[in-house]
Motif scaffolding. Structure first.
Motif, short mmCIF file in Angstrom:
data_model
loop_
_atom_site.label_atom_id
_atom_site.label_comp_id
_atom_site.label_asym_id
_atom_site.label_seq_id
_atom_site.Cartn_x
_atom_site.Cartn_y
_atom_site.Cartn_z
N SER A 108 -40.03 71.67 -25.83
CA SER A 108 -39.34 71.82 -24.55
C SER A 108 -37.85 71.66 -24.76
CB SER A 108 -39.81 70.76 -23.54
OG SER A 108 -41.15 70.95 -23.20
N ILE A 109 -37.08 72.26 -23.86
CA ILE A 109 -35.63 72.19 -23.88
C ILE A 109 -35.18 71.39 -22.68
CG2 ILE A 109 -33.47 73.51 -23.78
CD1 ILE A 109 -35.23 75.99 -24.59
N CYS A 110 -34.32 70.39 -22.92
CA CYS A 110 -33.75 69.61 -21.83
C CYS A 110 -32.39 70.21 -21.48
CB CYS A 110 -33.58 68.15 -22.22
SG CYS A 110 -32.97 67.14 -20.85
N PHE A 111 -32.28 70.73 -20.28
CA PHE A 111 -31.04 71.34 -19.83
C PHE A 111 -30.14 70.33 -19.13
CE2 PHE A 111 -33.70 74.99 -20.53
CZ PHE A 111 -32.82 75.95 -20.99
N ASN A 112 -30.70 69.21 -18.67
CA ASN A 112 -29.90 68.18 -18.01
C ASN A 112 -30.61 66.84 -18.20
OD1 ASN A 112 -28.83 66.35 -16.04
ND2 ASN A 112 -27.91 68.10 -15.01
N GLU A 113 -30.06 66.01 -19.10
CA GLU A 113 -30.69 64.72 -19.40
C GLU A 113 -30.61 63.76 -18.23
OE1 GLU A 113 -30.42 63.04 -23.38
OE2 GLU A 113 -29.30 64.85 -23.95
N THR A 114 -29.54 63.83 -17.44
CA THR A 114 -29.38 62.92 -16.31
C THR A 114 -30.48 63.14 -15.28
OG1 THR A 114 -26.99 62.90 -16.65
CG2 THR A 114 -27.79 62.14 -14.51
N SER A 115 -30.73 64.40 -14.96
CA SER A 115 -31.75 64.70 -13.94
C SER A 115 -33.11 65.04 -14.57
CB SER A 115 -31.29 65.83 -13.03
OG SER A 115 -31.06 67.00 -13.78
N ASP A 116 -33.18 64.99 -15.91
CA ASP A 116 -34.43 65.19 -16.63
C ASP A 116 -35.05 66.55 -16.32
OD1 ASP A 116 -36.25 64.17 -18.53
OD2 ASP A 116 -37.62 63.50 -16.97
N GLN A 143 -39.42 81.17 -10.31
CA GLN A 143 -40.83 81.58 -10.18
C GLN A 143 -41.73 80.82 -11.13
OE1 GLN A 143 -40.63 85.83 -10.74
NE2 GLN A 143 -40.10 86.21 -8.61
N VAL A 144 -41.23 80.46 -12.31
CA VAL A 144 -42.07 79.77 -13.30
C VAL A 144 -41.82 78.27 -13.34
CG1 VAL A 144 -42.27 81.84 -14.70
CG2 VAL A 144 -40.57 80.13 -15.32
N ALA A 145 -40.65 77.83 -12.88
CA ALA A 145 -40.30 76.41 -12.93
C ALA A 145 -39.47 76.05 -11.70
CB ALA A 145 -39.52 76.10 -14.21
N PRO A 146 -40.12 75.98 -10.54
CA PRO A 146 -39.38 75.73 -9.31
C PRO A 146 -38.69 74.36 -9.31
CG PRO A 146 -41.75 75.98 -8.88
CD PRO A 146 -41.53 76.15 -10.34
N GLY A 147 -37.56 74.31 -8.61
CA GLY A 147 -36.86 73.05 -8.43
C GLY A 147 -36.08 72.59 -9.64
N ARG A 148 -35.72 73.53 -10.52
CA ARG A 148 -34.96 73.17 -11.72
C ARG A 148 -33.68 74.00 -11.81
NH1 ARG A 148 -40.50 73.30 -14.32
NH2 ARG A 148 -41.13 71.14 -14.18
N PRO A 149 -32.81 73.94 -10.80
CA PRO A 149 -31.59 74.74 -10.85
C PRO A 149 -30.67 74.36 -12.01
CG PRO A 149 -31.51 73.21 -9.01
CD PRO A 149 -32.90 73.15 -9.56
N CYS A 150 -30.82 73.15 -12.53
CA CYS A 150 -30.00 72.72 -13.67
C CYS A 150 -30.28 73.56 -14.92
CB CYS A 150 -30.25 71.25 -14.00
SG CYS A 150 -29.77 70.11 -12.70
N THR A 151 -31.40 74.25 -14.94
CA THR A 151 -31.76 75.05 -16.10
C THR A 151 -31.14 76.44 -16.06
OG1 THR A 151 -33.77 75.94 -15.08
CG2 THR A 151 -33.98 73.86 -16.29
N HIS A 152 -30.66 76.87 -14.91
CA HIS A 152 -30.24 78.26 -14.74
C HIS A 152 -29.06 78.67 -15.61
CE1 HIS A 152 -32.23 78.47 -10.47
NE2 HIS A 152 -33.06 78.08 -11.42
N VAL A 153 -27.98 77.91 -15.59
CA VAL A 153 -26.78 78.29 -16.34
C VAL A 153 -27.08 78.34 -17.84
CG1 VAL A 153 -24.43 77.62 -16.99
CG2 VAL A 153 -25.15 77.49 -14.60
#
Length: 102
Positions: free
Chosen positions: A32-40, A71-81
């Motif tokens: 797995s890739i962590c895109f934001n450690e603060t918000s996990d 669509q595949v991971a809802p509620g993870r806007p921190c991953t978008h950029v």
């Protein structure tokens, strides 16, 4: 353009994420890739496989990439950029396109 199957896509995304300085860990099955450690906020191999091949289509808008991720991971806007950066690098570096297999 180089053909890229689902396994190759996952490997390339993980490699580029590491190059961008994102945390990569083996978790729940697979990596797995962590895109934001603060918000996990993470995307797993399973998420990446669900994004393939649609996220590799040429000329996708930022909004469409965001929509695919939601669509595949809802509620993870921190991953978008970060994921948009990775997709852009895939196109820049290798001229990647969906290929046979998967």
């Amino acid at each position: 353009m180089k053909a890229l199957d689902a396994d190759g896509f996952v490997e390339a995304v993980l490699q580029l994420a590491a190059e961008l300085g994102l945390k990569i860990e083996e978790r729940r099955p697979g990596w797995s890739i962590c895109f934001n450690e603060t918000s996990d906020k993470w995307l797993s191999e399973q998420h990446l496989r669900q994004l393939y091949p649609a996220i590799l289509e040429a000329d996708l808008s930022d909004a469409r990439i965001n929509q695919l991720i939601e669509q595949v991971a809802p509620g993870r806007p921190c991953t978008h950029v970060g994921m948009r950066q990775i997709v852009a690098r895939l196109h820049e570096v290798g001229g990647w396109a969906p290929g046979a297999g998967g």
